[in-house]
Design a protein around this motif. Structure first.
Motif, short mmCIF file in Angstrom:
data_model
loop_
_atom_site.label_atom_id
_atom_site.label_comp_id
_atom_site.label_asym_id
_atom_site.label_seq_id
_atom_site.Cartn_x
_atom_site.Cartn_y
_atom_site.Cartn_z
N CYS A 38 0.85 -1.18 0.00
CA CYS A 38 0.00 0.00 0.00
C CYS A 38 0.88 1.23 0.00
O CYS A 38 2.11 1.12 0.11
N ILE B 132 -7.06 -0.28 4.52
CA ILE B 132 -5.96 -1.25 4.48
C ILE B 132 -6.21 -2.37 5.48
O ILE B 132 -6.03 -3.55 5.17
N ASP C 15 -2.52 6.02 2.01
CA ASP C 15 -3.76 5.25 2.03
C ASP C 15 -4.38 5.31 3.43
O ASP C 15 -3.66 5.29 4.43
N ARG D 272 -0.63 -3.07 -5.99
CA ARG D 272 -1.22 -2.12 -5.04
C ARG D 272 -2.69 -2.45 -4.82
O ARG D 272 -3.41 -2.86 -5.75
N ILE D 273 -3.15 -2.27 -3.57
CA ILE D 273 -4.51 -2.68 -3.24
C ILE D 273 -5.55 -1.71 -3.81
O ILE D 273 -6.52 -2.11 -4.44
N HIS E 261 -8.67 -4.79 4.17
CA HIS E 261 -8.05 -5.67 3.17
C HIS E 261 -7.22 -6.76 3.83
O HIS E 261 -7.26 -7.92 3.43
#
Lengths: 384, 217
Positions: A263, A272, A267, A382-383, A275
Motif C-alpha cells: 500500500c 488497508i 492510504d 497495489r490494493i 483488506h
C-alpha cells in the motif's frame, strides 16, 4: 581448453597410484575445482598440469597441445601459478614479485611498470602506496591479492591455483572470493582451483571434480553434485546439509515473488486494515508513489487507527539485492519476525519479496507459492 | 695507561703488525668465502656430500689451533712454504670453512619449500630459483657465518706469529717470552679492537646487501 586423458601418477617406491587414470575436460573460461580430502591427489593432479610433478602415464593437453611437447620453463611461464600466501618472495617488493614472470620473459621496464600499476588497481591496492612494500608489510588479505595478481601478470589464459585463499580468515576469504569472481567474470580465464573446502568449491566452481584415493569420483556443476550425487561418497562429502548449500548457489532473483501486495503511505488505515483481515495478512509492505520501500505496517497497530498508514509505518532497514544469494537472504530474514525479506533493486525500488516458505521450497525443490499465515505473500500489486 | 703509552711509542711498528695481521686474515677469509659458500650451496643438492663435508669441517674445528699451525709446517715445507704467511693462511682458511659452509648450507636448505615451488611453478629454472630466491633469502645467515669466521680468524691469526707470519700475535709471543705484561696487553687489545671494528664493518655491509623485506620488525 585443458584435456586430461588417463592421467596417472605413481610415486617411486609406492604401489598405489596417487592419481589414478583421471579423465577430465575443462572448458575455456571455466573455473574447475579439484576437491577431496587430503591425500586424494588433487594437488598432485594440478601440479602435473605445469609439470611440477612428472606424469607417470597419460596425456595432458592445454589448448590442444600436449604439455610434454613444450619446453618446461616456457610451459610454466605461460601458465599462471598461485599458491598460498607464503609463496610470495619475502626479499622482493610487491613490484618485483608481480614482475617475476614478465622479467623472465624479458619485458621492457615501461611495459612492466604499466602492467604492475594496472594489476594493483584491479585488486584495489593503490600502486603509489603498495608498489614498493615488502610482503611482511602486507596484511594476509593484501598478500593473498598480490599472490593472485602475480599469477595474472602476463595475462595467461590458464591459471593454476592451489588453495589461494587457504590461509585467510573466513570473513576476508569471502571478500577475496567475491573480488576474484568479479575479476574472473571480466577476464574469463580457464582456472584450475584446488581446495578442500566444499563451500568454497560450490561458490567458486563452474565445475567441480571430486577426487578420492586418486580417482575422479564425480565431475559436474556444483548443482549436479548437490542434487544428483553419484554415490554415497559424494553425498557424504558434499555433506548432509547440501540442501542448505544450495542456498549459496541460488540468487534471490530466482526465488523472489515479484510485484508483492503493498500500500502507499497516504492510504487510509481503515481500508488497508479491512483488506488485510479479508486476506488474512498480518503485515503489509508500504511504498511511496515511485515504488520505493518505506517499511511495513502490521495488523495490531492498524486496528483502531484512524488516519493514514504512514503514521504507523515501521521501517525495514535490512533488505537484499536480487543478485545476492539465498543464504544472505535467509540470514536477513531471520532478523525480522515477519518471515520475509524484501529485495530492492539498485535505485531502492521493490523488486520482489522472499518468504521462508519459498526459500524452503526452492531448496527442497517442491515449490509452493502460498506461504503460511506469517510470511504469506500475495501478488496483487497495489490494493487501491 | 701503560698499554696506551706503549702503543703511542711503538705506533709505527704496531701499524705494521696490524697491517700484516689484517692482510693474512683478509686473504684467508676471501679464500674461505670463495670456497665455503659454493661448497655450502653445492652440498644442498647432495645429502651424502653434505654429511661428509660438514663432518670434515667439524673435525677441523676440533684441532687445537696451535697444533694445526704446527701440522702445516711439515706438510707445506714439501712445497717450500713451511713457515711464514702461507701456512697461516691455509690454516685460517681451513678453520673458516665450518662456520661458512654450515651457515650457507643451513640457510639455503631452510628456505620455505613453498617459495621454491612458487618460483619453479612460475617458470624459473633451478639456477634462477637458487640465485634469485634462495641465495638472497639466505644472505643474512650466510653473512652471520662469515662474520663468525672473520672474528675467529682475527683471534686465531695472533697465533700465526708463532710460525713466522707476523701480525699482532708478535707482541703477545714476545711479551710472554720477555715476561713484559704491557706488551702482551697491547697485542691482545689491538687484536680485540681489530675484531670488533671489522665485525662492525661487516655488519654495515650486511645491512646494505640483505633485502629490507627480510629484516625483523
Amino acid at each position: 581448453m585443458i584435456e586430461l586423458e588417463r592421467v596417472t601418477k605413481i610415486y617411486p617406491g609406492s604401489e598405489v597410484p596417487a592419481v589414478d587414470s583421471v579423465n577430465l575436460n575443462i572448458a575455456e573460461g571455466d573455473i574447475c575445482i579439484l576437491i577431496g580430502s587430503s591425500g586424494c591427489g588433487k594437488t598432485t593432479l594440478m601440479r602435473m598440469m605445469n609439470r611440477l610433478e612428472p606424469i607417470t602415464s597419460g596425456f595432458i593437453r592445454i589448448g590442444g597441445e600436449s604439455i610434454m611437447d613444450k619446453d618446461v620453463t616456457a610451459l610454466r611461464r605461460s601458465i599462471g601459478y598461485a599458491i598460498q600466501q607464503i609463496g610470495l618472495f619475502p626479499h622482493m617488493t610487491v613490484y618485483d614479485n608481480i614482475a617475476t614472470v614478465p622479467h623472465l620473459l624479458g619485458w621492457d621496464k615501461k611495459r612492466i611498470d604499466e602492467r604492475v600499476d594496472e594489476l594493483l588497481n584491479m585488486v584495489q591496492l593503490p600502486p603509489d602506496i603498495f608498489r614498493f612494500r615488502y610482503p611482511r608489510e602486507l596484511s594476509g588479505g593484501q598478500a593473498q591479492r598480490i599472490g593472485v595478481t602475480r599469477a595474472m601478470a602476463t595475462d595467461p589464459p590458464v591459471m593454476l591455483m592451489d588453495e589461494p585463499f587457504g590461509a585467510i580468515d573466513p570473513i576476508n576469504r569471502e571478500v577475496l572470493q567475491d573480488e576474484f569472481l568479479k575479476i574472473q567474470e571480466k577476464l574469463k580465464k580457464t582456472i584450475v582451483f584446488v581446495t578442500h573446502d566444499i563451500h568454497e568449491a560450490i561458490k567458486m566452481g563452474d565445475k567441480i571434480a571430486l577426487l578420492d584415493a586418486g580417482q575422479l569420483v564425480q565431475y559436474g556443476t556444483p548443482e549436479e553434485l548437490l542434487t544428483q550425487p553419484k554415490n554415497r561418497f559424494v553425498k557424504d562429502f558434499v555433506g548432509a546439509d547440501r540442501a542448505l548449500k544450495r542456498l549459496n548457489l541460488l540468487k534471490v532473483r530466482d526465488a523472489m515473488l515479484t510485484n508483492p501486495t503493498h500500500c502507499h503511505g497516504e492510504d487510509p488505515s481503515e481500508t488497508i486494515l479491512e483488506h488485510m483481515i479479508e486476506n488474512e495478512l498480518s503485515y503489509l509492505l508500504v511504498a511511496d508513489r515511485e515504488d520505493n520501500l518505506k517499511g511495513y505496517v502490521n495488523l495490531e497497530e492498524l486496528q483502531g487507527h484512524h488516519g493514514n498508514v504512514r503514521d504507523v509505518v515501521r521501517p525495514m532497514t535490512l533488505t537484499v539485492k536480487p543478485e545476492q544469494n539465498l543464504k544472505d537472504a535467509l540470514s536477513k530474514m531471520l532478523s525480522y519476525d515477519l518471515g520475509i525479506v524484501v529485495a530492492m533493486d539498485d535505485d531502492g525500488k521493490i523488486a520482489g519479496v522472499l518468504n521462508s516458505r519459498t526459500l524452503v521450497s526452492v531448496v527442497g525443490e517442491t515449490y509452493d507459492e502460498r506461504g503460511g499465515h506469517w510470511g504469506r505473500i500475495t501478488t496483487k500489486g497495489r490494493i487501491i | 695507561m701503560e698499554v696506551y703509552q706503549f702503543l703511542v711509542q711503538n705506533w709505527a711498528e704496531t701499524l705494521k703488525l696490524a697491517w700484516q695481521h689484517a692482510w693474512v686474515v683478509a686473504i684467508a677469509v676471501a679464500i674461505a668465502i670463495a670456497t665455503g659458500v659454493p661448497i655450502g650451496i653445492w652440498i644442498t643438492f647432495n645429502r651424502k656430500a653434505a654429511d661428509i663435508v660438514l663432518y670434515l669441517a667439524g673435525i677441523m674445528m676440533t684441532i687445537p689451533s696451535i697444533a694445526l699451525f704446527g701440522i702445516m709446517i711439515p706438510i707445506l715445507s714439501m712445497i717450500g712454504y713451511g713457515v711464514g704467511v702461507v701456512p697461516a693462511i691455509v690454516a685460517l682458511v681451513l678453520y673458516s670453512q665450518l662456520p661458512i659452509i654450515r651457515n650457507t648450507y643451513a640457510a639455503i636448505k631452510n628456505v620455505d619449500p613453498n617459495i621454491i615451488d612458487a618460483g619453479l611453478g612460475m617458470g624459473m629454472t633451478r639456477m634462477q630459483v637458487l640465485f634469485k630466491v634462495q641465495v638472497p633469502m639466505a644472505l643474512s645467515v650466510i653473512f652471520a657465518g662469515v662474520r663468525v669466521a672473520v672474528v675467529m680468524s682475527i683471534g686465531i691469526g695472533a697465533i700465526a706469529a708463532y710460525i713466522g707470519a707476523g701480525g699482532l700475535g708478535h707482541y703477545i709471543f714476545m711479551g710472554i717470552s720477555q715476561t713484559y705484561d704491557t706488551m702482551i696487553q697491547a697485542g691482545a687489545l689491538t687484536v680485540a679492537i681489530m675484531a670488533i671494528v671489522v665485525d662492525y664493518v661487516f655488519g654495515l655491509i650486511e645491512n646494505r646487501l640483505v633485502s629490507k623485506g627480510l629484516r625483523e620488525g
